[in-house]
Structures are given as C-alpha cells and as structure tokens.
Design an enzyme around this catalytic site. Structure first.
Site, PDB file in Angstrom:
ATOM      1  N   GLY A 177       0.824  -1.204   0.000  1.00 46.50           N
ATOM      2  CA  GLY A 177       0.000   0.000   0.000  1.00 46.50           C
ATOM      3  C   GLY A 177       0.857   1.252   0.000  1.00 46.50           C
ATOM      4  N   GLU A 178       0.265   2.377   0.471  1.00 37.73           N
ATOM      5  CA  GLU A 178       0.965   3.671   0.546  1.00 37.73           C
ATOM      6  C   GLU A 178       1.288   4.239  -0.833  1.00 37.73           C
ATOM      7  OE1 GLU A 178       4.665   3.417   2.659  1.00 37.73           O
ATOM      8  OE2 GLU A 178       3.805   2.379   4.375  1.00 37.73           O
ATOM      9  N   GLY A 179       0.789   3.630  -1.892  1.00 35.67           N
ATOM     10  CA  GLY A 179       1.196   4.065  -3.231  1.00 35.67           C
ATOM     11  C   GLY A 179       2.566   3.541  -3.624  1.00 35.67           C
TER      12      GLY A 179
END
Lengths: 338, 338
Positions: free
Chosen positions: B303-305
């Site tokens: 996640g988190e980009g």
C-alpha cells in the site's frame, strides 16, 4: 556473495516499517545485492553498460527481417546517441561503451566504439563452425577486458547488451545444443519474421545442430554455433562474476550468453540478476534452465541491453528502500501482533 | 485523451530505430501518455503523490494482523520520511502530501500532513453503514481538493496511496458489492493473516454484504462499505480525470477506489495506468473488471502508493525512449525489408 551481509540484510528487512515480505521481489533484490557487494548499504548508482556487436554468417540463409548492414548502422546509432540503449544510458546516468567484435563491412572510427574486428562476422553456422578457436578466445578476452574496465571504474553493476542482425538464430542454436531442445522449440520471430520465416529459421537451426553433433562442452558449442558478440558477452559475464560485480542480464541473447557462462562456471550464477522475460518465445526455456525469475514481463524484444536498462530502476528502488526506510523501533511504530 | 496526439505518437513509434513493437508495453505507455497530455513529448517528470489515511471501525472484528494505532503512527512515519513511500518520493523527486481523513486517536500536528479528521475512523461496516452521506461527501471533496492542488502545481501524473489498518477488509467488501463476488473470493491475508484469520475476515465481510443488501449504486456502496481514505482516493481519481491528469494506480486498495470511480464515471478509466499486480489475491478480480494489465508483478502488497512509485520509472523510461530515440531516416539505418 558474502553470507554475513546477506543475512544482516535479511534481518534488516524484517524490522523495516512494513508488513514482513510486503515489498515482494524488491526485498530479495536488496538482500542479494547486499551479499554480492559485501555491503550493509547496497547500491547500483554506478552502472557500466557495454554493447557487444557482431555480424552472423548465417544471414546468408535469409533468417532475419532486417538487412545485415543494420549491424554496422546501429553501431553508429549507438555512438551518436539515438539508439534505445543510448537514450537509456543517459536517462540512467550510466556509462556506455560499444565494442564491435566484427562486422561484414568494417565500421568507420567512431567515438565511444572500440573496433576489434576479430573477423568480418562469423561463418555460416548452418554449414560450418561459426568461429575458430582463436576467434572464440579473442571474443571471450574482449568481454573479460570490459569486466576489467568496469571493475577499475568502480562499477556496482554490469549490464551487457547485444547487436547483431541474425543473432536470435545463433542464440537459439546455442540454446538448443546446451539444453537438448529442438529447433522448433526455440526458434522465434526475432526482429519480425512471419510464421513461414520462423519455420525456415527452425530448419536452418536444425541443419546447424545436425552438423554440430553431440558435443555439449560449453566453449565447443559456443565456437560451433555462437556469435562473436555472444562469446564476448559470455566473457564479460564470467569476468564480472570473477571480479564480484553483479550482472543484470538482459533478454534472450544475453541470457543465452549467461547460460554458456553458467555451464562453463556454475558459480557465475550467483552474480546474476534477471531483468525481463523477452517477447522472444525461446527465452522461457533459457530462463528456466537457470531457475531465473525475471523482474519484468513487458513484451520487450529489442536487445541492446534495453530490457536490463529499463529494469535497473527497480534495483535502485530496492536499494533506496532497504537503506533509507525507518525501523519499527526507530519510528515508534507498533509491530505485527504476535 | 486527444486522439490526434495519440495517433502521432503511434506513427512516431513506428519509425524509431527498433523493430516495430519491440519495446512492448513501453510503446503503449508512451502513446497513451501522449494522448492524455495532448503532447508530442509526453513527460512524467512532475509527479504529485498523495497518501490518504483513515481508520476503520471494522477493526473491532479483529480482522488485521496489526493493531489499529499503527494508522496514526504511520502518518508520523510518512511525515518524518521513514516510510516506504517517503523514501520513494525523495528517490523519484516527486512531491508528497499526506491527508489524514480521520483516525481513532487524533494525530498531533505534523509538517506535510493535512489533518481533516472528518470522523474518528469509520463505523463498523459489519453492523452499520461505515460512513454517513456527509462523511462520504467530505472525503470525496478532500480527494478533489488534492487533484486541484496537483493541477495547480503542474503535475503531469498523480499517484494516490492509502494507509489504514483494516482497509483490505473494507476494500474487499466494496469490491464484492460492486462485482457481485463472494467474500471468500476477495478476502486475503492483508498485512499478514493466517488461513484462519482470512476465513474469519471473509465471514465478517459476508455479514457486511448481507446487511448492505442489493444496492449497487457506487456512492451508496462506498458509504455503506467503504473507508474515509478510499472515498478520498475515489474523489482524487475522479478529480484528476476531470482535470486531464493521468493517474498511476497502486495496488488493491487504490484499485478498488478506482473501480468505484469508474463505476461512477466510466470515462475516468481513460486516465488510468495500472502499476502492479498486488500479492493480495483479490486484486486480480478488481483489475479484470477494469480490463487492466498492470506493468509489474513483484509480489508487493504494502500500500501507501508504493507499487505505483516503484513503477513510475517505467513510465519515465517510456517517455525518454519515445522522445529521444532517433528515427530510421534520421540515423541512416535501413528499415525492415518489405
């Protein structure tokens, strides 16, 4: 590779602020580079790219979609900065050198091109051995010389690329002999053959394999069925492994050169990263023979080391994450519940 | 996207010094960016990354391997530069902002973090609607505000990221409702559940789907089964599409936000690039629903980009090659034989 640094890197990956394993292959890349470089802070900022070019006598059999003079023309394109690998080398701030092992028509002097002209291309492997033992030695040495220059320049990673009209035929023939595969398994469209062209190419490779016979010695196979630029790539890969420089392997051609290297010197495998799965269908068999899982699968099939260059930022990202992320303890983040 | 620039880019790809199609997916990326940016020289040098964070009431059901306070702790880690996306933003020279939509425990003021605190996390979607209509609107607006800032800053590409303990449960519930899939098809290990944990997670999602019923309206589904950060991501994606900014979609969570956006506004699909196939198994169904073929498949699931950030250099390489390679005519290289 140094197991102590490898294990320390594994331990570090376990305490960085992320679920364990959640960076996937990037974690493995960082851990392998740490072991290869013997460093707690692996880095691939300093990259040496070398393109090896040579002509192939088997072009007499009409096995390529492009005319043979393109090999020499592309050497000029590398030097003038217009080829894909030239663009990528600038984009990645990597050093680039071009080694012309031998073209049918000699290429004029060009800055950044090392003109060796070991032979005016190889002989036609469908009817006779592609290279003499002397030519094989000279090409292997040319590759080792590149590895020596890369080491002297402090390269943290080596990328080799190929240029040679006809060289997917040569590479497929080599792979067939080393892997005991049939020509139709490994012949592919190369730069753009249609189905009839691929079938003819397989027939040419089949004739070469019959002529070659049963000898499976890697260097004997290389001489009989190889190419000057492929032999030089083999030499460069062996030379990098001997000098503890990790290698980011490009597509079909470079993977076949790596296969010759690994058959000759199995420990060389430990220095190899695999960049991409080529659109050339024979690549799968070659990768499987080295238990290689490439990082990218984008349908690229250009050669020149371009697939490795495109994959390089993944290694750089893996290093940045490994070196610069905070730990759970350092950042005051709670770890996974036991 | 502008078909004129798209077609010009296709024509240019055909005359660059390489076999046609040999750069594989990189050719498509350059062509799509040219159309999206309305430019003969596509570029993704200027990239805006925004991380949307929020807490999930469904954590009361015990569906995450990490404790809920990690959401707030990771917001601080983003601000202090130690998280994966923080490292990548620096490495890629991209701008990074963090938007806290709402955590269970308010997060202290931090530089670079926009504290919206729309709600102290969502309600437990297994037993009641996750958000009120007002909360959904506020979160969508927060995303649109980010798109507006990205446009004002001249961003050539947008990357959204997520942080929210419990949000793979939320995203799976949303995807089940939108795709008419069963909970066991889309529930996965998230940050690290074992098989029993995944089975429990599927049971929780199943309860939520039963409670939710048959309403397939995208924004109704979002309110009932979504998260604050996922709604904001949906708003950001819709806002970027409306402002003609291409979006590089991250993994499972952002893909579900993109699915909500595309169901709400199908034309938004034309502005999306897909970065990677997540290790989270439900991602495959979500990608297939948008006919998306991600560039990378590295087993990432952070996640988190972070997956989008790792893929960004592929887009940059595609642009460099498209813009800077020589043509056959320009380099004096013979083209493929007719």
């Amino acid at each position: 590779p140094d197991d102590r640094f490898r294990n320390e890197a594994l331990e570090r990956q376990a305490v960085l602020t992320k679920p364990p394993g959640s960076l996937g292959r990037l974690e493995e890349v960082a851990v392998e580079l740490a072991g290869q470089q013997g460093s707690g802070r692996p880095s691939v900022d300093q990259v040496h790219i070398a393109i090896f070019a040579g002509d192939h006598g088997v072009c007499a059999e009409g096995i390529s979609a492009f005319p043979q003079e393109v090999t020499g023309q592309m050497i000029a394109n590398f030097a003038h900065g217009g080829a894909a690998i030239s663009v990528m080398a600038r984009h990645l701030d990597a050093t680039l050198e071009v080694i012309n092992l031998g073209t049918v028509t000699p290429v004029p002097d060009l800055q950044g091109v090392n003109q060796l002209q070991i032979a005016p291309g190889t002989a036609n492997l469908a009817v006779e051995p592609a290279m003499t033992p002397h030519q094989v030695s000279a090409a292997l040495q040319a590759g080792d010389d590149v590895a020596e220059r890369a080491a002297a320049a402090g390269a943290q990673l080596f990328i080799g690329g190929d240029m040679g009209i006809g060289n997917t035929t040569t590479a497929a023939a080599l792979a067939c002999a080393l892997l005991d595969a049939s020509a139709s398994d490994l012949a592919g469209p190369g730069t753009g053959l249609d189905a009839q062209g691929v079938s003819h190419k397989a027939e040419v490779i089949g004739r070469a394999l019959t002529r070659h016979g049963d000898n499976r010695d890697p260097l004997a196979v290389l001489g009989s069925l190889g190419g000057l630029e492929i032999a030089a790539l083999t030499g460069a890969i062996l030379g990098c492994a001997a000098r503890r420089i990790p290698v980011l392997v490009d597509g079909f051609i470079v993977s076949v050169a790596a296969l010759v290297a690994v058959r000759q010197q199995p420990v060389a495998r430990q220095w190899l990263h695999f960049s991409h799965r080529s659109g050339e269908p024979g690549h799968n068999r070659v990768l499987a023979a080295m238990e290689a899982q490439p990082l990218l699968d984008l349908g690229m099939r250009l050669g020149e080391g371009s697939g490795a260059a495109v994959a390089l930022p993944l290694l750089r990202s893996a290093c940045a994450l490994h070196n610069d992320m905070a730990s759970f303890a350092g950042a005051g983040v709670s770890n996974k519940e036991a």
